[in-house]
Design a protein around this motif. Structure first.
Motif, PDB file in Angstrom:
ATOM      1  N   ILE A 148       0.829  -1.202   0.000  1.00 60.11           N
ATOM      2  CA  ILE A 148       0.000   0.000   0.000  1.00 60.11           C
ATOM      3  C   ILE A 148       0.862   1.250   0.000  1.00 60.11           C
ATOM      4  CG2 ILE A 148      -0.197   0.057   2.512  1.00 60.11           C
ATOM      5  CD1 ILE A 148      -2.938   0.997  -0.050  1.00 60.11           C
ATOM      6  N   VAL A 149       2.008   1.195   0.689  1.00 58.84           N
ATOM      7  CA  VAL A 149       3.046   2.226   0.659  1.00 58.84           C
ATOM      8  C   VAL A 149       4.363   1.490   0.457  1.00 58.84           C
ATOM      9  CG1 VAL A 149       4.259   4.012   1.963  1.00 58.84           C
ATOM     10  CG2 VAL A 149       1.774   3.833   2.126  1.00 58.84           C
ATOM     11  N   PRO A 150       5.160   1.868  -0.542  1.00 57.88           N
ATOM     12  CA  PRO A 150       6.381   1.096  -0.872  1.00 57.88           C
ATOM     13  C   PRO A 150       7.496   1.278   0.148  1.00 57.88           C
ATOM     14  CG  PRO A 150       6.241   3.042  -2.266  1.00 57.88           C
ATOM     15  CD  PRO A 150       4.955   2.994  -1.481  1.00 57.88           C
ATOM     16  N   TRP A 386      11.608   5.824  18.368  1.00 64.78           N
ATOM     17  CA  TRP A 386      11.374   4.727  17.423  1.00 64.78           C
ATOM     18  C   TRP A 386      10.074   4.912  16.648  1.00 64.78           C
ATOM     19  CZ3 TRP A 386       8.212   0.557  16.199  1.00 64.78           C
ATOM     20  CH2 TRP A 386       8.773  -0.385  15.345  1.00 64.78           C
ATOM     21  N   CYS A 387       8.941   5.012  17.348  1.00 71.34           N
ATOM     22  CA  CYS A 387       7.653   5.132  16.654  1.00 71.34           C
ATOM     23  C   CYS A 387       7.570   6.415  15.827  1.00 71.34           C
ATOM     24  CB  CYS A 387       6.507   5.093  17.669  1.00 71.34           C
ATOM     25  SG  CYS A 387       6.301   3.510  18.505  1.00 71.34           S
ATOM     26  N   ARG A 388       8.001   7.523  16.390  1.00 66.90           N
ATOM     27  CA  ARG A 388       7.911   8.793  15.685  1.00 66.90           C
ATOM     28  C   ARG A 388       8.770   8.804  14.410  1.00 66.90           C
ATOM     29  NH1 ARG A 388       6.525  14.218  16.724  1.00 66.90           N
ATOM     30  NH2 ARG A 388       7.918  15.734  15.720  1.00 66.90           N
ATOM     31  N   PRO A 389      10.050   8.371  14.440  1.00 71.25           N
ATOM     32  CA  PRO A 389      10.807   8.308  13.179  1.00 71.25           C
ATOM     33  C   PRO A 389      10.192   7.369  12.155  1.00 71.25           C
ATOM     34  CG  PRO A 389      12.294   8.213  15.059  1.00 71.25           C
ATOM     35  CD  PRO A 389      10.909   8.083  15.597  1.00 71.25           C
ATOM     36  N   VAL A 390       9.612   6.253  12.602  1.00 71.59           N
ATOM     37  CA  VAL A 390       8.976   5.336  11.656  1.00 71.59           C
ATOM     38  C   VAL A 390       7.794   6.019  10.973  1.00 71.59           C
ATOM     39  CG1 VAL A 390       7.609   3.206  11.479  1.00 71.59           C
ATOM     40  CG2 VAL A 390       9.736   3.207  12.778  1.00 71.59           C
ATOM     41  N   ALA A 395       5.154   8.671   6.254  1.00 67.84           N
ATOM     42  CA  ALA A 395       4.511   9.827   5.621  1.00 67.84           C
ATOM     43  C   ALA A 395       5.344  10.333   4.441  1.00 67.84           C
ATOM     44  CB  ALA A 395       4.290  10.929   6.648  1.00 67.84           C
ATOM     45  N   ASP A 396       6.658  10.413   4.614  1.00 62.65           N
ATOM     46  CA  ASP A 396       7.517  10.876   3.523  1.00 62.65           C
ATOM     47  C   ASP A 396       7.396   9.964   2.303  1.00 62.65           C
ATOM     48  OD1 ASP A 396       8.332  12.874   5.180  1.00 62.65           O
ATOM     49  OD2 ASP A 396      10.353  12.083   5.540  1.00 62.65           O
ATOM     50  N   THR A 397       7.414   8.660   2.533  1.00 57.83           N
ATOM     51  CA  THR A 397       7.328   7.711   1.428  1.00 57.83           C
ATOM     52  C   THR A 397       5.971   7.776   0.744  1.00 57.83           C
ATOM     53  OG1 THR A 397       8.836   6.254   2.648  1.00 57.83           O
ATOM     54  CG2 THR A 397       7.658   5.303   0.784  1.00 57.83           C
ATOM     55  N   SER A 401       5.942   8.842  -3.166  1.00 55.75           N
ATOM     56  CA  SER A 401       5.499   7.836  -4.131  1.00 55.75           C
ATOM     57  C   SER A 401       4.182   8.206  -4.799  1.00 55.75           C
ATOM     58  CB  SER A 401       5.357   6.477  -3.434  1.00 55.75           C
ATOM     59  OG  SER A 401       4.384   6.552  -2.400  1.00 55.75           O
ATOM     60  N   GLY A 402       3.555   9.280  -4.350  1.00 58.10           N
ATOM     61  CA  GLY A 402       2.301   9.703  -4.941  1.00 58.10           C
ATOM     62  C   GLY A 402       1.087   8.958  -4.440  1.00 58.10           C
TER      63      GLY A 402
END
Length: 504
Positions: A148-150, A386-390, A395-397, A401-402
């Protein structure tokens, strides 16, 4: 006229019965090097990274060995993980589309395709407890992979980060496998491609690669400023755990030996008339036998339960009877396990499962300090580091990726990050817990939305479901819009209040 100068010593007031010299020297008794302390604690203590260098492999191996073989260490890890993670730390996104994508992505986020985001949280917390640190690497995927998100998460043990690699010079310094830039920020991680102890190519075929720091989350608990690597949580109690294990083994062996029931036959010397010894058998004495022998004819030296063992001439049998703690063994063991529990940040009951003599008040008071510590670790360690960087990776990906279109996202990406809700603590008496929540809401000390959030429930979903239930013609005594707590209809109560107001 010459005046002779007289030098007088300052007068020192001291407590009667106390030596003046001791009073002067003992400004900080903890810094003295006299017979009482000597050089204790002064040798082998250096900087935060010098103390760790060269010792991490041994600490990790012993900690892992204890978790796999010592029931107290195994239980300690399970308690730590179950309280840190519970049924999962949940993300609540302010963006509806990101929330929808997140709810689907957390089921396929594992690079090994074996677990979910909850499983990754459990692995992160467990490895941090057992090994002191854990690495999470960001792995981008192709859109054709069907995600769903690469994006997926690859969990790596701390052994992948080469602690033997340190470089000081003109280039960026490398400390215990972590490379820093000119500003003192982490720039790269020098990671082994395969696990150094488990690579299918062998150590000689292993390759160390430079991975950008933006692609790695290095989770560990920093105990000292400037500390680069983490140490296992069981480090302070490893020696004590091994000694407890040895003491229990020794006690068990002694009890097994005490239960052996055997006959020991001691041969009696016989003399001839002149006083010399004779080798003639004693036909008038007890029946004699031969010593027990093994399959190769060697004499057996192990006492066998229910056996008859013979001694040679001039031999006698003496059993070792070392002193032990005797009847104080149980008290000694409890004292040692309490020290272990304190060093691990657990209660004695959590470490051992021994609930003897406890009541509701005492177990609740004992858990308050533990849960306060766990909440501190949840928010400062697991959520923030850990959770926040993930979630930022996710979100960035999704935007790059559109998969989702968010205008002006790159102006302030952190503003789109979710809030995190840790699992609600469950007490022994849930009725008292619920009543306390009701009193807080009624007294204006808290809100229904906050209380639902503590239970990891969505406020909008709950209120929508309540609205549907309260609109039904079926009236249940659990519907506060129809009935009071005592079972009276709310409409009748309202009418009574209105009539009283009109009469007044």
């Amino acid at each position: 006229m010459r005046v002779k100068s007289v030098h007088t010593k300052p007068r020192i007031r001291c407590t009667p019965g106390m030596d003046t010299r001791s009073r002067i020297k003992a400004v900080y008794e903890g810094a003295s090097t006299g017979p009482r302390l000597g050089s204790k604690g002064l040798i082998g203590v250096g900087g935060p990274n010098a103390d760790i260098s060269g010792k991490l492999p041994a600490l990790r191996k012993r900690s892992r060995h204890a978790v796999r073989n010592n029931p107290y260490a195994t239980g300690a890890k399970e308690t730590y993980v179950s309280n840190m993670v519970g049924n999962g730390i949940i993300a609540k996104w302010g963006h509806e589309r990101l929330q929808e994508l997140w709810d689907r992505w957390i089921l396929e986020c594992d690079a090994d395709d074996k677990g979910s985001f909850l499983g990754a949280q459990m692995q992160a917390a467990g490895a941090q407890f057992e090994s002191g640190e854990v690495l999470t690497r960001r792995r981008f995927r192709y859109r054709s992979d069907g995600l769903i998100v690469p994006l997926q998460l690859q969990m790596l043990e701390a052994d992948h980060l080469d602690e033997t690699y340190s470089v000081q010079g003109e280039h960026n310094p490398v400390v215990l496998g972590v490379e820093f830039n000119d500003f003192g920020q982490r720039a790269k991680y020098h990671l082994w491609r395969d696990h150094p102890s488990d690579g299918h190519r062998g150590f000689s075929g292993n390759i160390r690669r430079e991975v950008p720091a933006d692609d790695v989350i290095h989770l560990f608990r920093r105990l000292r400023p400037g500390q680069v690597r983490g140490i296992p949580e069981m480090t302070p109690v490893l020696v004590r755990l091994y000694e407890i294990d040895e003491m229990q083994d020794a006690t068990l062996v002694k009890q097994k030996t005490a239960q052996l029931f055997a006959w020991i036959v001691k041969k009696i010397k016989h003399y001839d008339g002149i006083g010399g010894e004779t080798n003639q058998p004693n036909t008038s004495g007890p029946a004699m036998g031969t010593p027990e022998t093994g399959p190769n004819g060697e004499q057996l030296e192990r006492i066998r339960a229910g056996g008859i063992h013979y001694l040679e001439d001039d031999e006698e049998l003496q059993f070792s009877d070392p002193s032990d703690v005797g009847s104080n063994y149980a008290a000694w063991l409890k004292t040692e396990l309490r020290a272990v529990a304190r060093g691990l940040g657990l209660t004695y009951e959590q470490l051992t499962g021994d609930l003897e003599g406890l009541n509701f008040s005492s177990i609740r008071a004992g858990l308050l300090e533990f849960r306060r510590r766990i909440e501190q670790l949840q928010y400062s360690l697991l959520i923030h580091r850990w959770c926040r960087p993930v979630s930022r990776w996710f979100a960035d990906t999704a935007v790059m990726s559109g998969v989702v279109d968010i205008p002006f996202y790159w102006r302030d990406p952190d503003s789109f990050l979710p809030s995190w809700k840790s699992p609600r603590w469950a007490w022994v008496d849930p009725l008292k817990d619920v009543m306390a929540d009701i009193l807080e809401i009624r007294g204006g000390l808290n809100t229904l939305q906050n209380k639902l959030g503590e239970r990891t429930l969505d406020y909008n979903e709950v209120t929508e479901q309540l609205a549907v239930e309260q609109a039904l013609d079926l009236i249940l005594d659990t519907n506060p819009s129809k009935l009071t707590a005592s079972g009276q209809f709310q409409d009748l109560v309202k009418l009574a209040i209105q009539s009283q107001a009109q009469e007044a």
